[in-house]
Design a protein around this motif. Structure first.
Motif, mmCIF file in Angstrom:
data_model
loop_
_atom_site.group_PDB
_atom_site.id
_atom_site.type_symbol
_atom_site.label_atom_id
_atom_site.label_comp_id
_atom_site.label_asym_id
_atom_site.label_seq_id
_atom_site.Cartn_x
_atom_site.Cartn_y
_atom_site.Cartn_z
ATOM 1 N N UNK A 1 -9.600 7.911 -12.799
ATOM 2 C CA UNK A 1 -9.508 6.768 -13.682
ATOM 3 C C UNK A 1 -8.922 5.528 -13.061
ATOM 4 N N UNK A 2 -8.641 5.567 -11.765
ATOM 5 C CA UNK A 2 -8.040 4.413 -11.094
ATOM 6 C C UNK A 2 -8.949 3.929 -9.969
ATOM 7 N N UNK A 3 -8.712 2.695 -9.553
ATOM 8 C CA UNK A 3 -9.473 2.145 -8.442
ATOM 9 C C UNK A 3 -8.966 2.722 -7.119
ATOM 10 N N UNK A 4 -9.833 2.658 -6.132
ATOM 11 C CA UNK A 4 -9.445 3.092 -4.800
ATOM 12 C C UNK A 4 -8.398 2.133 -4.253
ATOM 13 N N UNK A 5 -7.310 2.691 -3.709
ATOM 14 C CA UNK A 5 -6.235 1.839 -3.235
ATOM 15 C C UNK A 5 -5.902 2.103 -1.777
ATOM 16 N N UNK A 6 -5.431 1.069 -1.143
ATOM 17 C CA UNK A 6 -5.055 1.122 0.266
ATOM 18 C C UNK A 6 -3.801 1.965 0.440
ATOM 19 N N UNK A 7 -3.789 2.769 1.492
ATOM 20 C CA UNK A 7 -2.612 3.561 1.847
ATOM 21 C C UNK A 7 -2.040 3.087 3.191
ATOM 22 N N UNK A 8 -2.899 3.077 4.210
ATOM 23 C CA UNK A 8 -2.449 2.649 5.537
ATOM 24 C C UNK A 8 -3.660 2.386 6.418
#
Length: 122
Positions: A42-49
């Motif tokens: 249910x969430x957008x893809x997010x940056x980790x590193x």
């Protein structure tokens, strides 16, 4: 073509550690940077590193800074994401991505792996 294959996901408890791996193959000379992203339901893809392949320079999202460490093994064409002190909010599918620039924007990456599930129980 470029292939990225992730591995190392699993089910762990809060406070545990996991190490994800991403093996690069194919026309890898076209990749300047490799990134890790994650996507929870249910969430957008997010940056980790992300890491630059030549210099090994790394950048982290604030949410993982101090807990996650990204590295690369040039000889093995592999990048790693060492995840320590995992929290339930780290639960997501983790994706490895390759592109021409080291960016926090997933749209900047041309190549993606299939993803590996990380589940952290409280």
């Amino acid at each position: 073509q470029v292939q990225l294959v992730e591995s190392g996901g699993g089910l762990v408890q809060a406070g545990d550690s996991l190490t994800l791996s991403c093996v690069r193959s194919g026309r890898i000379f076209s990749i300047y940077a490799t990134g890790w992203f994650r996507q929870a339901p249910g969430k957008e893809r997010e940056f980790v590193s992300h890491i630059t392949w030549r210099g090994g320079d790394t950048t982290y999202a604030d949410s993982v800074k101090g807990r996650f460490t990204m590295s690369r093994d040039i000889a093995k064409n592999t990048v790693y994401l060492q995840m320590d002190n995992l929290k339930p909010e780290d639960t997501a599918v983790y994706y490895c991505a390759g592109g021409l620039s080291a960016s926090q924007n997933p749209r900047s990456y041309d190549y993606w792996g299939q993803g590996t599930q990380v589940t952290v129980s409280s």
